[in-house]
Design an enzyme around this catalytic site. Structure first.
Site, PDB file in Angstrom:
ATOM      1  CE  LYS A   1     -28.827  24.788  44.585  1.00 36.28           C
ATOM      2  NZ  LYS A   1     -28.501  23.363  44.734  1.00 36.28           N
TER       3      LYS A   1
ATOM      4  CD  GLU B   1     -34.402  15.491  30.035  1.00 33.38           C
ATOM      5  OE1 GLU B   1     -34.944  16.069  30.981  1.00 33.38           O
ATOM      6  OE2 GLU B   1     -33.326  15.863  29.527  1.00 33.38           O
TER       7      GLU B   1
HETATM    8  P1  NAD Z   1     -33.098  19.945  38.757  1.00 35.31           P
HETATM    9  O1  NAD Z   1     -33.861  21.002  38.036  1.00 35.31           O
HETATM   10  O2  NAD Z   1     -33.819  19.041  39.660  1.00 35.31           O
HETATM   11  O3  NAD Z   1     -31.956  20.620  39.665  1.00 35.31           O
HETATM   12  C1  NAD Z   1     -31.000  21.498  39.123  1.00 35.31           C
HETATM   13  C2  NAD Z   1     -30.473  22.384  40.229  1.00 35.31           C
HETATM   14  O4  NAD Z   1     -31.518  23.241  40.693  1.00 35.31           O
HETATM   15  C3  NAD Z   1     -29.958  21.649  41.467  1.00 35.31           C
HETATM   16  O5  NAD Z   1     -28.822  22.321  41.957  1.00 35.31           O
HETATM   17  C4  NAD Z   1     -31.124  21.789  42.438  1.00 35.31           C
HETATM   18  O6  NAD Z   1     -30.736  21.679  43.793  1.00 35.31           O
HETATM   19  C5  NAD Z   1     -31.595  23.189  42.114  1.00 35.31           C
HETATM   20  N1  NAD Z   1     -32.979  23.491  42.495  1.00 35.31           N
HETATM   21  C6  NAD Z   1     -34.007  22.641  42.726  1.00 35.31           C
HETATM   22  N2  NAD Z   1     -35.128  23.325  42.977  1.00 35.31           N
HETATM   23  C7  NAD Z   1     -34.814  24.645  42.907  1.00 35.31           C
HETATM   24  C8  NAD Z   1     -35.563  25.845  43.046  1.00 35.31           C
HETATM   25  N3  NAD Z   1     -36.867  25.835  43.318  1.00 35.31           N
HETATM   26  N4  NAD Z   1     -34.916  27.028  42.866  1.00 35.31           N
HETATM   27  C9  NAD Z   1     -33.612  27.070  42.557  1.00 35.31           C
HETATM   28  N5  NAD Z   1     -32.844  25.950  42.422  1.00 35.31           N
HETATM   29  C10 NAD Z   1     -33.447  24.759  42.589  1.00 35.31           C
HETATM   30  O7  NAD Z   1     -32.289  19.165  37.624  1.00 35.31           O
HETATM   31  P2  NAD Z   1     -31.348  17.869  37.796  1.00 35.31           P
HETATM   32  O8  NAD Z   1     -32.241  16.697  38.051  1.00 35.31           O
HETATM   33  O9  NAD Z   1     -30.251  18.177  38.741  1.00 35.31           O
HETATM   34  O10 NAD Z   1     -30.707  17.752  36.339  1.00 35.31           O
HETATM   35  C11 NAD Z   1     -31.279  17.047  35.305  1.00 35.31           C
HETATM   36  C12 NAD Z   1     -31.944  17.977  34.313  1.00 35.31           C
HETATM   37  O11 NAD Z   1     -31.023  18.961  33.867  1.00 35.31           O
HETATM   38  C13 NAD Z   1     -32.413  17.284  33.063  1.00 35.31           C
HETATM   39  O12 NAD Z   1     -33.685  17.770  32.679  1.00 35.31           O
HETATM   40  C14 NAD Z   1     -31.387  17.681  32.021  1.00 35.31           C
HETATM   41  O13 NAD Z   1     -31.836  17.611  30.695  1.00 35.31           O
HETATM   42  C15 NAD Z   1     -31.075  19.063  32.443  1.00 35.31           C
HETATM   43  N6  NAD Z   1     -29.768  19.475  31.929  1.00 35.31           N
HETATM   44  C16 NAD Z   1     -29.718  20.398  30.922  1.00 35.31           C
HETATM   45  C17 NAD Z   1     -28.495  20.767  30.376  1.00 35.31           C
HETATM   46  C18 NAD Z   1     -28.393  21.780  29.274  1.00 35.31           C
HETATM   47  O14 NAD Z   1     -27.298  22.258  29.000  1.00 35.31           O
HETATM   48  N7  NAD Z   1     -29.469  22.136  28.608  1.00 35.31           N
HETATM   49  C19 NAD Z   1     -27.326  20.181  30.862  1.00 35.31           C
HETATM   50  C20 NAD Z   1     -27.418  19.237  31.899  1.00 35.31           C
HETATM   51  C21 NAD Z   1     -28.654  18.901  32.419  1.00 35.31           C
END
Ligand code: NAD
Length: 470
Positions: A170, A374
């Site tokens: 997803k 962050e």
């Molecule tokens: P996010 O947590 O908002 O969303 C990530 C994914 O989760 C999306 O596909 C979203 O639709 C889904 N999602 C949202 N709510 C959910 C729920 N309740 N249950 C299941 N899925 C759900 O993150 P983002 O804004 O897309 O990405 C940015 C963040 O990701 C930053 O904090 C960044 O540091 C982190 N990140 C970490 C890594 C790593 O390898 N550690 C890599 C890239 C990004």
């Protein structure tokens, strides 16, 4: 306009509705994306479970060949995919942007194909034989973010498929198109149901993370969502890999010759407009050198062209979506209100698109939100320190621990200090560079588990010991 489709069980899966994916550079519609539903997740899980029985049993060499064929397809379609990434996510064609993402996707796929898990013989004597085997964990649910959408999808799905798992992925609703296209390409060479894709937001993500037909969740995203995913997965005790947010510190040691390091420092902070989990997000500089580093770094940043990523002269694109732009704007406003000095940038330019200028903020303190949270955008707070011990303590003071870096003239001294950083990867005189054979993951609240190399592969397996009495 190109049309995109969900893929379930090897076939396009129609949806009742669509939603628009916006180009962050000009807010035009890139495409109408099919809207997934929880019923489509159910169908995808059924397809993946069915495929698991056959895919987990195919000879290893066949899975290797298929992954290499996927890498070939990514390379063949490189240009289309790279342009799609720029249009849906914003990162540039030039510099370490969309072309790096697609090149990395092919490279990581090939390296993953080359990895091998071997059985371990624990006892082999007259009394008996004990062998430890690795078995595929089952059906994997993958949930990805919007910052490096295609590369992170590859990091999730290729090791899973390599060891014999099947996947339902997803993508983020901000950047679903490149994943839809990747899965379509993968289905040209993989058996039906091995990789399935369903779009959607939190509701669809929650359904996937709690689904009893999913054996493991691999999630990359924010800490807040990661905690929810972990809670939901607890119902059926799913295996988990969580790659979560970071707030990486970089420490410039006293007396560092900064000029030759400026370029690496720049990309460490600002690759993908700072929207990278392991970007440098807090820079600690010794008080004696503080003004020099602030000035030279701001001068370096001021020369970097920011604009539409499709224009090859630009090296930094827009922020990827309005939600993130609003967050970044709020962080800078807060720092300004707390008395920080905006040395460069700090004002959103007029005109369409989610652009925010490269922003360097001095006179920041650890209690400001732009330092302790962050910021995930083209903004770097530079913080003053008095002693190296104090800088290390402050770098380690947060609940996150993804990456960290030490910058200095003496690589040995810097390396010794780097090992004291509480993080999954500690860099010296660089920040954020990844290698497909170097395990990557976070400590503390930045994640659970690692990706890449054999350690990453093992995360998609369970151990079975066969213990034979002779
Ligand atoms: P996010 O947590 O908002 O969303 C990530 C994914 O989760 C999306 O596909 C979203 O639709 C889904 N999602 C949202 N709510 C959910 C729920 N309740 N249950 C299941 N899925 C759900 O993150 P983002 O804004 O897309 O990405 C940015 C963040 O990701 C930053 O904090 C960044 O540091 C982190 N990140 C970490 C890594 C790593 O390898 N550690 C890599 C890239 C990004």
């Amino acid at each position: 306009m190109t049309s995109y489709t969900l893929t379930i069980g090897g076939k396009p899966a129609p949806t009742a509705t669509t939603f628009n994916v916006l180009n962050p550079a000009d807010e035009t519609v890139v495409a109408a994306c099919p809207q997934g539903t929880i019923e489509l997740i159910d169908a995808a899980v059924v397809a993946a479970r069915r495929a698991f029985h056959t895919w987990s049993a195919v000879p290893d060499a066949e899975r290797v060949a298929k992954l290499n064929a996927v890498a070939d397809l990514i390379e063949k379609n490189h240009q289309e995919l790279a342009e799609l990434i720029t249009r849906e996510q914003g990162k540039t064609q030039s510099g370490p942007g969309a072309n790096l993402e697609i090149g990395g996707a092919a490279a990581w796929t090939r390296v993953t194909a080359s990895l091998k898990l071997t059985d371990e013989t624990i006892q082999d004597d007259k009394a008996g034989k004990i062998v430890s085997h690795r078995k595929p964990v089952g059906v994997v649910g993958s949930i990805t973010p919007w910052n490096w959408p295609l590369l992170i999808a590859v990091w999730h799905v290729m090791p899973a498929i390599r060891v014999g798992c099947t996947v339902v992925i997803k993508p983020s609703p901000f950047t679903p198109l490149s994943t839809l296209r990747l899965v379509e390409l993968m289905n040209q060479v993989l058996p039906p149901g091995v990789i399935n894709v369903v779009t959607g937001g939190p509701e669809v993500g929650t359904h996937l993370a709690t689904h009893p037909g999913i054996d493991k969740i691999v999630f990359t995203g924010s800490i807040a969502t990661g905690k929810k995913v972990m809670g939901g997965a607890a119902q059926t005790l799913k295996r988990m890999t969580l790659e979560l947010g970071g707030n990486d510190a970089g420490i410039v040691l006293p007396g560092t010759n900064i000029d030759p390091l400026l370029e690496k420092l720049f990309w460490g902070c600002f690759i993908n407009a700072g929207q990278t989990c392991a970007a440098l997000k807090r820079l600690y500089v010794h008080e004696d050198q503080y003004e020099e580093v602030v000035r030279k770094f701001a001068e370096y940043c001021a020369k970097i062209p920011v604009g539409n990523g499709l224009d090859p002269q630009n090296l930094i694109g827009p922020v990827s979506n309005r939600m993130q732009l609003d967050k970044v704007t709020a962080y800078v406003a807060d720092a300004r209100a707390q008395g920080a000095r905006i040395v460069l940038g700090g004002e959103k330019p007029a005109g369409p698109g989610f652009f925010y200028p490269l922003t360097v903020i001095a006179d920041t303190t650890d209690d400001m939100r732009v330092v302790k949270e962050e910021q995930f955008g083209p903004v770097i707070p530079i913080v003053k320190y008095k002693t190296v011990e104090e800088a290390i303590t402050r770098a380690n003071s947060l609940e996150v621990g993804l990456g960290g870096s030490i910058w200095g003239n003496d690589a040995q001294e810097a390396t010794e200090l780097a090992s004291r950083l509480e993080c999954g990867t500690a860099w010296v005189n660089q920040h954020g560079t990844l290698h497909p054979m170097a395990p990557f993951g976070g400590v503390k609240c930045s994640g659970i588990g690692v990706e890449f190399n054999v350690d990453g592969l093992k995360e998609y397996t369970t151990v079975q010991v066969v213990n034979v009495a002779l």
